[in-house]
Design a protein around this motif. Sequence first.
Motif, PDB file in Angstrom:
ATOM      1  N   ALA A 171       1.099  -1.291   0.020  1.00 42.20           N
ATOM      2  CA  ALA A 171       0.197  -0.102   0.204  1.00 42.20           C
ATOM      3  C   ALA A 171       0.720   1.051  -0.444  1.00 42.20           C
ATOM      4  O   ALA A 171       1.899   1.245   0.487  1.00 42.20           O
ATOM      5  CB  ALA A 171      -1.222   0.022   0.936  1.00 42.20           C
ATOM      6  N   PRO A 172       0.258   2.532  -0.491  1.00 45.25           N
ATOM      7  CA  PRO A 172       1.428   3.762  -0.742  1.00 45.25           C
ATOM      8  C   PRO A 172       1.406   4.398   0.456  1.00 45.25           C
ATOM      9  O   PRO A 172       0.756   5.513   1.343  1.00 45.25           O
ATOM     10  CB  PRO A 172       0.264   4.354  -1.351  1.00 45.25           C
ATOM     11  N   ASP A 200       0.465   8.144   7.429  1.00 46.46           N
ATOM     12  CA  ASP A 200       0.042   7.080   8.078  1.00 46.46           C
ATOM     13  C   ASP A 200       0.829   6.494   9.509  1.00 46.46           C
ATOM     14  O   ASP A 200      -0.723   5.626  10.213  1.00 46.46           O
ATOM     15  CB  ASP A 200      -0.098   6.015   6.670  1.00 46.46           C
ATOM     16  N   LEU A 201       1.612   6.111   9.263  1.00 47.72           N
ATOM     17  CA  LEU A 201       2.579   5.264  10.101  1.00 47.72           C
ATOM     18  C   LEU A 201       2.479   6.378  11.527  1.00 47.72           C
ATOM     19  O   LEU A 201       2.231   5.785  12.896  1.00 47.72           O
ATOM     20  CB  LEU A 201       3.675   5.377  10.014  1.00 47.72           C
ATOM     21  N   LEU A 224      11.186   2.273   6.322  1.00 49.57           N
ATOM     22  CA  LEU A 224       9.590   1.391   5.684  1.00 49.57           C
ATOM     23  C   LEU A 224      10.500   1.424   3.905  1.00 49.57           C
ATOM     24  O   LEU A 224      10.076   0.220   3.454  1.00 49.57           O
ATOM     25  CB  LEU A 224       9.114   2.591   5.575  1.00 49.57           C
ATOM     26  N   THR A 225      10.836   1.521   3.868  1.00 49.74           N
ATOM     27  CA  THR A 225      11.527   1.697   2.330  1.00 49.74           C
ATOM     28  C   THR A 225      12.853   0.188   2.721  1.00 49.74           C
ATOM     29  O   THR A 225      13.005  -0.903   1.996  1.00 49.74           O
ATOM     30  CB  THR A 225      12.944   2.806   2.357  1.00 49.74           C
ATOM     31  N   SER A 264       5.875  -4.611  -3.777  1.00 50.30           N
ATOM     32  CA  SER A 264       6.861  -4.695  -2.099  1.00 50.30           C
ATOM     33  C   SER A 264       6.124  -2.988  -1.909  1.00 50.30           C
ATOM     34  O   SER A 264       7.313  -2.507  -1.243  1.00 50.30           O
ATOM     35  CB  SER A 264       8.104  -4.581  -2.655  1.00 50.30           C
ATOM     36  N   GLY A 265       5.508  -1.890  -2.659  1.00 50.48           N
ATOM     37  CA  GLY A 265       5.481  -0.710  -2.477  1.00 50.48           C
ATOM     38  C   GLY A 265       6.580  -0.136  -2.700  1.00 50.48           C
ATOM     39  O   GLY A 265       6.643   1.574  -2.335  1.00 50.48           O
TER      40      GLY A 265
END
Length: 330
Positions: A238-239, A244-245, A272-273, A298-299
Amino acid sequence: MPMESSHVAHTAGPHRVVVIVDENSNPFELGCATEVFGLHRPEIGRSLYDFRLCAPEPSALMRDGFFTLTGVAGLEAADSADTLIVPNRPDIDVPRHPAVLDAVRRACARGARLVGFCSGAFTLAEAGVLDGRPATVHWQWADSFRTRFPTVRLEPDVLFVDDGDVLTAAGSAAALDLGLHIVRRDHGAEVASSVSRRLVFAAHRDGGQRQFIERPVPKIPDESLAPVLAWAQERLDAPLTVADLAARASVSPATLHRRFRAQLGTTPLAWLTGERLTLACRLIERGESRFETVARRSGLGTAANLRALMRRETGLAPSAYRRRFGPGTD
């Protein structure tokens, strides 16, 4: 760190990892090496390495006389190592055994991969194989190391340094981080994740993370990042953004950033990356050949972004990574 930068000499058969144990060596780092490199892996269906211990004397009294190690090979076993892990110990000012230093120099000359856990960096430096190269050591000994070995490019505030054929880890727990990094470099993210699960240890902490992380007694309510990390790991395609986190954790982005720095020694975006890149590697290892699909699942967005990140973090393009770690490469 670049996977293609090391030129490791190989013996026939499985990659051979040899650990040198010297007088007053630390048992913990020896245990880390044994756990990561020495165990049969039924969950994988094979042993990853041919693992051996050796010592310059028939018996080695371990740190503070905890126990005596006997029954291991002589130092000549180091001459057959593809990867040689050098001894570490708390008495950093006592010169290393001359025969140990000679073994390290011979291994370096024939192209073996050299690994120093914690104060093992002193062994490598004393042998002269770190001159002009980057390395790290436990933060407690950084000043002493810098004074004794000014030609080494010390990086004192990282977990580990991978300079291709010479790798060093900082403190004791960082030995596990570096060990799993080596497994990941040798066998791919899927195998490294399997080993980490058996260890009940984080699958991947990047070497550039801070050594010393303040861990105050948590206040009530619990401020652990575990719930939001688990939530994000299930939604990597998801983007997701840092906002968001933060919203999931019910804090501001600034507070989330501080908690990541305090608890993980990295930033939310870097974490995240890294998680997305690990997922991308695992998808390739499982047989997904469409790189646009890998990037989307994998986003990472696009195949171009996937290629750039994989080259930066692994030293390999996705196609080269697939040839090395994809199905049917064992």
